[in-house]
Write an enzyme that holds these catalytic residues in place. Structure first.
Site, PDB file in Angstrom:
ATOM      1  N   HIS A 274       8.328   3.397   9.026  1.00 11.62           N
ATOM      2  CA  HIS A 274       8.034   2.466  10.121  1.00 11.62           C
ATOM      3  C   HIS A 274       6.803   2.964  10.888  1.00 11.62           C
ATOM      4  O   HIS A 274       6.694   4.163  11.184  1.00 11.62           O
ATOM      5  CB  HIS A 274       9.243   2.359  11.054  1.00 11.62           C
TER       6      HIS A 274
ATOM      7  N   SER B  85       0.836  -1.211   0.000  1.00 15.93           N
ATOM      8  CA  SER B  85       0.000   0.000   0.000  1.00 15.93           C
ATOM      9  C   SER B  85       0.871   1.262   0.000  1.00 15.93           C
ATOM     10  O   SER B  85       0.488   2.275  -0.587  1.00 15.93           O
ATOM     11  CB  SER B  85      -0.984   0.000   1.177  1.00 15.93           C
TER      12      SER B  85
ATOM     13  N   LYS C 114      23.642 -13.350   2.708  1.00 10.38           N
ATOM     14  CA  LYS C 114      23.069 -12.009   2.476  1.00 10.38           C
ATOM     15  C   LYS C 114      23.990 -11.195   1.556  1.00 10.38           C
ATOM     16  O   LYS C 114      23.523 -10.495   0.659  1.00 10.38           O
ATOM     17  CB  LYS C 114      22.894 -11.292   3.826  1.00 10.38           C
TER      18      LYS C 114
HETATM   19  C1  GAR Z   1       3.860  -0.500   6.707  1.00  7.24           C
HETATM   20  O1  GAR Z   1       2.983  -0.201   7.760  1.00  7.24           O
HETATM   21  C2  GAR Z   1       5.288  -0.150   7.068  1.00  7.24           C
HETATM   22  O2  GAR Z   1       5.373   0.981   7.898  1.00  7.24           O
HETATM   23  C3  GAR Z   1       5.722  -1.388   7.799  1.00  7.24           C
HETATM   24  O3  GAR Z   1       5.194  -2.439   7.036  1.00  7.24           O
HETATM   25  C4  GAR Z   1       3.945  -2.017   6.495  1.00  7.24           C
HETATM   26  C5  GAR Z   1       3.908  -2.388   5.029  1.00  7.24           C
HETATM   27  O4  GAR Z   1       2.629  -2.154   4.497  1.00  7.24           O
HETATM   28  N1  GAR Z   1       7.152  -1.469   7.911  1.00  7.24           N
HETATM   29  C6  GAR Z   1       7.786  -1.943   8.971  1.00  7.24           C
HETATM   30  O5  GAR Z   1       7.212  -2.415   9.934  1.00  7.24           O
HETATM   31  C7  GAR Z   1       9.311  -1.849   8.903  1.00  7.24           C
HETATM   32  N2  GAR Z   1       9.891  -2.269  10.114  1.00  7.24           N
HETATM   33  P1  GAR Z   1       2.402  -2.058   2.949  1.00  7.24           P
HETATM   34  O6  GAR Z   1       3.025  -3.323   2.327  1.00  7.24           O
HETATM   35  O7  GAR Z   1       0.906  -2.060   2.788  1.00  7.24           O
HETATM   36  O8  GAR Z   1       3.049  -0.819   2.444  1.00  7.24           O
END
Ligand code: GAR
Length: 187
Positions: free
Chosen positions: A108, A15, A64
């Site tokens: 984040h 998203s 990695k």
């Molecule tokens: C988001 O809320 C982002 O902030 C989080 O993953 C989600 C991805 O959502 N990231 C973390 O937690 C990084 N540590 P999305 O795939 O719908 O963009």
């Protein structure tokens, strides 16, 4: 002036990737989606936007350092100079960090340094905080550490469930991340 080329890294529903792609007048061109999971919704979204996807399976590499060397090569070939992590759930290693020093940012769903790592929204909800939020930051070798660029608070309401809180946090993410990207690309 030549257009800055960027890659978005995602492991999830994508998203935030979508929000970046839908930003009016984005000051860079997203030329690649990098994804470490074949089923991630982000891949479908990339097809819709006509953005090429680099799909890779970390387990099929010896280390990695090896898969990051492959990523650096492919990103360089594509002319990428900036990387936007958008729900990419892997820690970057020295190979990627050194190749793109100060050019990798992450979003984040908490007010860092609070609630780093996985399930930040669940962590905040369980902790019973009255305010959480969203952070955009440069990355380093840590888990959701690195210099903070922007933060926006989100209130936790008494009747909130984890789901309603997540929805409000993601709404903030979807406007904050593209705005911060444009500010950085203007510099
Ligand atoms: C988001 O809320 C982002 O902030 C989080 O993953 C989600 C991805 O959502 N990231 C973390 O937690 C990084 N540590 P999305 O795939 O719908 O963009």
């Amino acid at each position: 002036m030549s257009t800055i080329k960027a890659a978005v890294f995602a492991s999830g529903t994508g998203s935030n990737f979508q929000a970046i792609m839908e930003k009016n007048n984005l000051h860079c061109e997203v030329v690649l989606l990098v994804c470490d999971k074949p089923c991630a919704g982000a891949v479908e979204k990339a097809e819709k936007f006509g953005v090429p996807t680099l799909l890779f399976e970390p387990k099929s590499f010896a280390s990695k350092a090896e898969y990051e060397a492959m990523l650096v090569e492919r990103l360089t070939e594509a002319g990428v100079t900036w990387i936007f992590l958008a729900g990419y759930m892997r820690i970057a290693g020295p190979t990627l960090l050194e190749a793109f020093e100060t050019k990798i940012i992450n979003i984040h769903p908490s007010l860092l340094p609070d609630f780093p790592g996985k399930d930040a929204i669940g962590q905040a909800f369980e902790a019973g905080v009255a305010v959480t939020g969203v952070t955009v930051h440069y990355i380093d070798e840590g888990i959701d550490t690195g210099p903070i660029i922007a933060q926006e608070p989100v209130d936790v309401f008494p009747g909130d469930t984890e789901e309603t809180l997540k929805k409000r946090i993601q709404t903030v993410e979807h406007h904050l991340y593209p705005e911060v990207i444009n500010q950085l690309m203007r510099k």
